[in-house]
Design an enzyme around this catalytic site. Sequence first.
Site, PDB file in Angstrom:
ATOM      1  CB  SER A   1       0.328  -3.709   3.561  1.00  0.00           C
ATOM      2  OG  SER A   1      -0.214  -3.816   2.268  1.00  0.00           O
TER       3      SER A   1
HETATM    4  N1  SAM Z   1       1.983  -1.538  -1.357  1.00  0.00           N
HETATM    5  C1  SAM Z   1       0.980  -0.683  -0.804  1.00  0.00           C
HETATM    6  C2  SAM Z   1       1.518   0.189   0.303  1.00  0.00           C
HETATM    7  O1  SAM Z   1       2.675  -0.008   0.720  1.00  0.00           O
HETATM    8  O2  SAM Z   1       0.791   1.096   0.735  1.00  0.00           O
HETATM    9  C3  SAM Z   1      -0.234  -1.452  -0.377  1.00  0.00           C
HETATM   10  C4  SAM Z   1      -1.397  -0.991  -1.125  1.00  0.00           C
HETATM   11  S1  SAM Z   1      -2.974  -1.686  -0.985  1.00  0.00           S
HETATM   12  C5  SAM Z   1      -2.939  -2.979   0.170  1.00  0.00           C
HETATM   13  C6  SAM Z   1      -3.140  -2.488  -2.571  1.00  0.00           C
HETATM   14  C7  SAM Z   1      -3.147  -1.554  -3.753  1.00  0.00           C
HETATM   15  O3  SAM Z   1      -3.280  -2.348  -4.945  1.00  0.00           O
HETATM   16  C8  SAM Z   1      -4.310  -0.566  -3.798  1.00  0.00           C
HETATM   17  O4  SAM Z   1      -3.796   0.745  -3.835  1.00  0.00           O
HETATM   18  C9  SAM Z   1      -5.055  -0.909  -5.083  1.00  0.00           C
HETATM   19  O5  SAM Z   1      -5.599   0.200  -5.759  1.00  0.00           O
HETATM   20  C10 SAM Z   1      -3.952  -1.578  -5.902  1.00  0.00           C
HETATM   21  N2  SAM Z   1      -4.414  -2.459  -6.980  1.00  0.00           N
HETATM   22  C11 SAM Z   1      -5.444  -3.329  -7.012  1.00  0.00           C
HETATM   23  N3  SAM Z   1      -5.500  -3.956  -8.201  1.00  0.00           N
HETATM   24  C12 SAM Z   1      -4.456  -3.472  -8.945  1.00  0.00           C
HETATM   25  C13 SAM Z   1      -3.964  -3.741 -10.263  1.00  0.00           C
HETATM   26  N4  SAM Z   1      -4.545  -4.634 -11.090  1.00  0.00           N
HETATM   27  N5  SAM Z   1      -2.880  -3.061 -10.681  1.00  0.00           N
HETATM   28  C14 SAM Z   1      -2.265  -2.144  -9.894  1.00  0.00           C
HETATM   29  N6  SAM Z   1      -2.683  -1.847  -8.647  1.00  0.00           N
HETATM   30  C15 SAM Z   1      -3.761  -2.512  -8.174  1.00  0.00           C
END
Ligand code: SAM
Length: 223
Positions: free
Chosen positions: A67
Amino acid sequence: MTKTGLLDKYLEAREDMVRLLKDRGIADERVLKAMLQVERHLFVPIPLRNHAYDDAALPIGEGQTISQPFTVAVMTEALHVNEYDKVLEIGTGSGYQTAILAAMGIRVFTIERISSLLKTARQILESLNVKFVSKTSDGTIGWKEFSPFDGIVVTAGAPEIPKTLIEQLKVGGKLVVPVGSLDFQQMKVVTKLNENNEFEVADKADFKFVPLIGREGWHENDG
Ligand code: SAM
């Protein structure tokens, strides 16, 4: 010197990033301190390191992103948590948000649905001696075993507020979650009011996130 013992050639860039966050309205000194401390370049793919301190989301593989720093700061500030509090993060991604929370002395539990991303994030976090608990799973159903949490942060865009997550909050705790369409979402700060899971919602600005995919999120083939 950095946590890894090397000269920090990115320090100036990180200081500029934190100045920008302040200019954009981030006021919580604990959040700003953590964002100055955590080396974001270690969480982005090596070819993108020179962009690590741009205020931008960057690709981390598997169609996912780390992000934007401003987004991380807004969400962390909105949690209103304190040292030793327990926070559940949904969407570990690169591990950067995990590291920011841990740098604030928070006990972090983090769930990622893509195992290869969690594997990489774990390696980076462990190399930095960050303490956290993690698993590969659908985070929309939370992590009951470790609940209730003082705060829950969802780092992917949801179609609606995941109700199971409210059940896993302490009374007075906050769930920070972007909610909207697949194209853009509004940041919601949801405060749990009582044990009956009644809640109030404060709306923040609009953001653009990758989709939250799971039982209380989008389905794999939506969009
Ligand atoms: N917090 C992260 C960082 O600091 O890099 C941001 C990651 S990205 C914007 C969002 C993440 O949410 C992705 O890696 C995606 O695979 C994960 N994601 C989506 N749906 C999810 C779910 N139901 N449970 C866990 N992770 C999920």
